[in-house]
Design a protein around this motif. Structure first.
Motif, mmCIF file in Angstrom:
data_model
loop_
_atom_site.group_PDB
_atom_site.id
_atom_site.type_symbol
_atom_site.label_atom_id
_atom_site.label_comp_id
_atom_site.label_asym_id
_atom_site.label_seq_id
_atom_site.Cartn_x
_atom_site.Cartn_y
_atom_site.Cartn_z
ATOM 1 N N GLU A 58 16.894 -38.753 -23.541
ATOM 2 C CA GLU A 58 18.005 -38.396 -24.436
ATOM 3 C C GLU A 58 17.870 -36.941 -24.893
ATOM 4 O OE1 GLU A 58 19.127 -39.449 -29.006
ATOM 5 O OE2 GLU A 58 18.538 -41.130 -27.735
ATOM 6 N N LEU A 59 16.673 -36.557 -25.287
ATOM 7 C CA LEU A 59 16.455 -35.186 -25.760
ATOM 8 C C LEU A 59 16.613 -34.179 -24.626
ATOM 9 C CD1 LEU A 59 13.493 -35.999 -28.125
ATOM 10 C CD2 LEU A 59 15.727 -35.132 -28.835
ATOM 11 N N LEU A 60 16.161 -34.528 -23.440
ATOM 12 C CA LEU A 60 16.278 -33.622 -22.298
ATOM 13 C C LEU A 60 17.718 -33.444 -21.826
ATOM 14 C CD1 LEU A 60 13.112 -34.790 -20.356
ATOM 15 C CD2 LEU A 60 13.494 -32.497 -21.340
ATOM 16 N N ASP A 80 14.759 -31.344 -30.531
ATOM 17 C CA ASP A 80 14.738 -32.367 -31.572
ATOM 18 C C ASP A 80 16.137 -32.724 -32.027
ATOM 19 O OD1 ASP A 80 15.204 -29.935 -32.782
ATOM 20 O OD2 ASP A 80 13.789 -30.223 -34.395
ATOM 21 N N THR A 81 16.189 -33.779 -32.828
ATOM 22 C CA THR A 81 17.456 -34.237 -33.391
ATOM 23 C C THR A 81 17.552 -33.781 -34.840
ATOM 24 O OG1 THR A 81 16.487 -36.335 -34.088
ATOM 25 C CG2 THR A 81 17.502 -36.272 -31.896
ATOM 26 N N LYS A 104 4.637 -34.175 -25.423
ATOM 27 C CA LYS A 104 4.428 -35.165 -26.483
ATOM 28 C C LYS A 104 5.773 -35.522 -27.085
ATOM 29 C CE LYS A 104 1.981 -36.411 -30.630
ATOM 30 N NZ LYS A 104 0.748 -36.301 -31.346
ATOM 31 N N LEU A 105 6.001 -36.812 -27.245
ATOM 32 C CA LEU A 105 7.191 -37.320 -27.918
ATOM 33 C C LEU A 105 6.770 -37.843 -29.283
ATOM 34 C CD1 LEU A 105 10.212 -38.215 -27.902
ATOM 35 C CD2 LEU A 105 9.390 -40.401 -26.981
ATOM 36 N N ILE A 106 7.465 -37.410 -30.299
ATOM 37 C CA ILE A 106 7.254 -37.937 -31.646
ATOM 38 C C ILE A 106 8.563 -38.605 -32.047
ATOM 39 C CG2 ILE A 106 6.761 -37.372 -34.056
ATOM 40 C CD1 ILE A 106 5.264 -34.879 -32.990
ATOM 41 N N ASP A 107 8.512 -39.927 -32.227
ATOM 42 C CA ASP A 107 9.736 -40.653 -32.581
ATOM 43 C C ASP A 107 9.655 -41.327 -33.944
ATOM 44 O OD1 ASP A 107 8.195 -42.966 -32.188
ATOM 45 O OD2 ASP A 107 9.126 -43.443 -30.278
ATOM 46 N N PHE A 108 8.517 -41.251 -34.600
ATOM 47 C CA PHE A 108 8.285 -41.841 -35.913
ATOM 48 C C PHE A 108 8.480 -43.354 -35.913
ATOM 49 C CE2 PHE A 108 8.918 -37.403 -36.823
ATOM 50 C CZ PHE A 108 7.899 -37.139 -37.729
#
Length: 167
Positions: free
Chosen positions: A17-19, A74-75, A141-145
């Motif tokens: 989604e971010l890419l 990022d969102t 690295k993906l940070i999605d919380f």
């Protein structure tokens, strides 16, 4: 990181989604040795980040000296989704407008007439071509919380749980 670990991060649905977004932040070391972090349009071709630049951009001189770069995508919502990438920039000068540059602009809301006018303006402005900056991620690295947190936050949560267990 090895290629399998990178692919695992990049194939995550949130990463995909971010890419698919338009804008990233590109970090690099400038000519004077200080850090720079700029918003820039990008495309992801499945294996590489591609950003395009005018041939006279100062960042190109910097990237020739030190090709190490980092990207943040990022969102703007809570909790944020953040994709962090690192790699080395390869500079690919072109005599035309790269398709990746034209592709980035396809998500901008334009009528077909505005699109034709915009593209003519781009071709006129960058008459001597552009430089494709191509980066194959060497770290991701993906940070999605939800399933992943920033490392310091994860460490604090572990300490908090250990304190609670001792009480």
């Amino acid at each position: 990181m090895n290629a399998t670990e990178i692919a695992e991060v990049l194939n995550h649905p949130y990463s995909q989604e971010l890419l698919s977004r338009d804008i990233t932040r590109l970090a690099y070391v400038a000519k004077d040795g200080t850090p720079r972090n700029i918003p820039i349009g990008f495309t992801w071709n499945g294996t590489e980040m591609v950003v395009c630049s005018p041939k006279n951009a100062p960042k190109l001189h910097s990237l020739r000296r030190n090709p190490a770069v980092a990207f943040t995508i990022d969102t703007e919502v809570h909790p944020p989704k953040i994709l962090l990438l690192r790699g080395n920039a390869e500079l690919d000068p072109t005599d035309d407008i790269p398709q990746e540059y034209l592709k980035v602009a396809t998500s901008y809301q334009m009528t077909p007439e505005q699109r034709v006018e915009w593209e003519a303006g781009v071709r006129s402005l960058y008459a001597d071509g552009m430089v494709r900056i191509v980066v194959r991620p060497t770290w991701a690295k993906l940070i999605d919380f939800e399933t992943t947190l920033p490392t310091p936050v994860a460490e604090l949560i572990e300490r908090q749980a250990a304190r609670a267990a001792q009480s």
